[in-house]
Design an enzyme around this catalytic site. Structure first.
Site, PDB file in Angstrom:
ATOM      1  N   GLU A  30      45.814  53.978  13.372  1.00 52.02           N
ATOM      2  CA  GLU A  30      45.896  53.058  12.360  1.00 52.02           C
ATOM      3  C   GLU A  30      44.722  53.091  11.352  1.00 52.02           C
ATOM      4  OE1 GLU A  30      47.081  49.086  13.716  1.00 52.02           O
ATOM      5  OE2 GLU A  30      47.755  49.806  15.601  1.00 52.02           O
ATOM      6  N   GLU A  59      45.258  48.151  21.086  1.00 54.93           N
ATOM      7  CA  GLU A  59      44.262  46.990  21.171  1.00 54.93           C
ATOM      8  C   GLU A  59      44.383  46.021  22.149  1.00 54.93           C
ATOM      9  OE1 GLU A  59      44.853  45.239  17.178  1.00 54.93           O
ATOM     10  OE2 GLU A  59      44.439  47.020  16.076  1.00 54.93           O
TER      11      GLU A  59
END
Length: 486
Positions: free
Chosen positions: A302, A176
């Site tokens: 995820e 991220e």
């Protein structure tokens, strides 16, 4: 009756076992009191890892385990987690500011590798590129993969009790990075990826590196496209990028936890979960548009339900798993199967004690959640040929595959209001003999397991003699059908 057509002649591709993975992060009690109860625990364990989780992971065929983060990875120094445990430092972790828990580094690289070996799963390491150097991560690959006795890092691994290399193939290059992972621009990230990946693959040329793609619900499609655009300007990523990461959570800020859900909440969250399909097709379209299908496959490392209420501090992000979670898991895995030609791997967040868990554990107790049972019900899809399916009703989610002349069809009734009679209609083939039907769900949308009632919600098996394709599925339930075909 709701018809589902099974188009036997149209094969989509082979469903990789890597689509059935899980994520374990140093967050809350995912690691400590989660997979790792400690060597002095009263729970049955192997080297401190819960034996009931190890056995259940093998039973369900969980194929890939991602570690150590997530966000945690971007402040993690792998060298803190090797060597004698008594000498390992205690650090401020990524999540310490939220829950006040410090990282003791009792579970590091060698322990994680031991856990994956016990589970029969493939390790997937997320490497820090925010707060360390390419040389440090190069050394981590060296430590994991260099042949015995060849390098100083290989000898260090042997000194720590592990002579033979771990041969880790899967490496995430950052996490991220559009947000907490350095707040980078896509152009800067692409540059950092080149720096890190060049040294990493210098140790092990055939490793598979996962680049940071988008979080689809953060409007990060632009990030994804611009990273791909930057990769197009160099030859290097062609040999190093195996896939682009996608993070996709089923959450809504105005929904409560499932025991308080109403019909609108259920439908909203099912709709968000169904949006996974748009994210996959949209991002794959970007890769095709850039002629980058060779690096544009997705690593959905995820995903899952993330509720926005309840006690989020003790332990952080732990939530119960309900029939809704089972429906979301079944829907999502069906989407993965139906797009198996576009996906390299997928890992649900988290495996235990966090978000949409497969297990909830504490002390000497542990139980399997409804989400776990969905994974176990779907395991026959692994290494099978996915065939095209068409459902007449949008309330029905389905995927189907064939292996050794046996059809596995997984069907979810997404309606929270009524049960469904579903008719599987084979096109280009026919069912022969009896079918085994497994149903998870009895119409109780708030059903869940607990330490007191660990088997309240489990699959119920029946046999349909001379199967004609008809099955009844309660509202919100997940079904698996296994039958011979010609």
């Amino acid at each position: 009756m709701k018809k589902v057509y099974l188009v036997f002649p149209e094969k989509i591709g082979t469903i990789s076992p890597r689509l059935y993975g899980a994520f374990i992060e140093h967050l809350g009690s995912v690691i400590y009191d989660g997979i790792y109860c400690g060597e002095d625990s009263g729970a049955e364990h192997i080297n401190g890892f819960r034996k009931d989780i190890i056995d259940a992971v093998k039973q369900a065929g969980i194929s890939v385990l991602r570690w150590p983060g997530g966000c945690f990875a971007e402040s993690y120094d792998w060298k803190d987690g090797i060597g004698p445990k008594k000498d390992r430092p205690v650090r401020v972790g990524w999540w310490t500011k939220f829950d006040g828990i410090y990282e003791t580094n009792q579970v590091g690289t060698d322990e994680f590798m031991n856990f994956t070996q016990l589970c029969g799963a493939e390790p997937y390491i997320a490497a820090n590129i925010t707060s360390t150097t390419p040389l440090n991560i190069r050394d981590w690959v060296d430590y994991c993969n260099s042949p015995a006795g060849t390098t100083t890092m290989a000898k260090l691994r042997e000194a720590n009790g592990h002579k033979e290399p771990y041969n880790v193939k899967l490496w995430g290059v950052g996490n991220e990075n559009f947000g907490g992972g350095g707040n980078m621009t896509p152009q800067y990230y692409a540059w950092e990826f080149r720096r890190f990946s060049e040294l990493m693959c210098n140790v092990t040329p055939d490793i598979e590196m996962i680049a940071c793609g988008c979080g689809a619900q953060r409007d990060d499609y632009i990030w994804h496209r611009e990273v791909l655009d930057n990769f197009a300007t160099t030859r290097s990523p062609r040999k190093t990028v195996a896939a682009m990461a996608l993070h996709y959570y089923t959450n809504s800020s105005d929904c409560l936890e499932p025991e308080n859900f109403d019909k609108n909440d259920w439908n909203k969250l099912i709709g968000i979960a169904a949006g996974m399909e748009e994210a996959i097709t949209r991002l794959w379209g970007m890769a095709l548009g850039n002629q980058q299908e060779h690096i544009g496959k997705l690593a959905i490392d995820e995903w899952g339900c993330w509720y926005n209420s309840g006690d989020m501090t003790a332990p952080l992000w732990q939530q119960q798993s309900y029939q809704l979670d089972a429906a979301v898991a079944g829907l999502t895995l069906n989407i993965f199967n139906n797009h198996c030609d576009k996906i390299l791997l997928a890992t649900i967040a988290q495996m235990v004690n966090g978000l949409q868990s497969l297990f909830i554990a504490h002390g000497d107790q542990c139980f399997r959640t409804p989400t776990y049972h969905v994974f176990e019900m779907y395991k026959a899809h692994q290494n099978a040929q996915c065939i095209r399916t068409l459902a007449e009703d949008s309330d029905i989610s389905v995927s189907a595959s064939i292996k050794d002349n046996t059809l596995t069809a997984t069907v979810v009734n997404l309606s929270c209001e009524s049960g469904a009679v579903v008719r599987l209609d084979p096109l280009g083939g026919r069912f022969t003999g009896d079918a085994t039907i497994r149903i998870l769900g009895n119409g109780d949308l708030n059903a869940h397991n607990s330490f007191e009632t660990p088997d309240y919600l489990v699959p119920i098996d029946t046999v349909a003699e001379n199967f004609d394709g008809t099955l009844e599925i309660p509202r919100g339930a997940v079904a698996t059908v296994s039958v011979s075909v010609l």
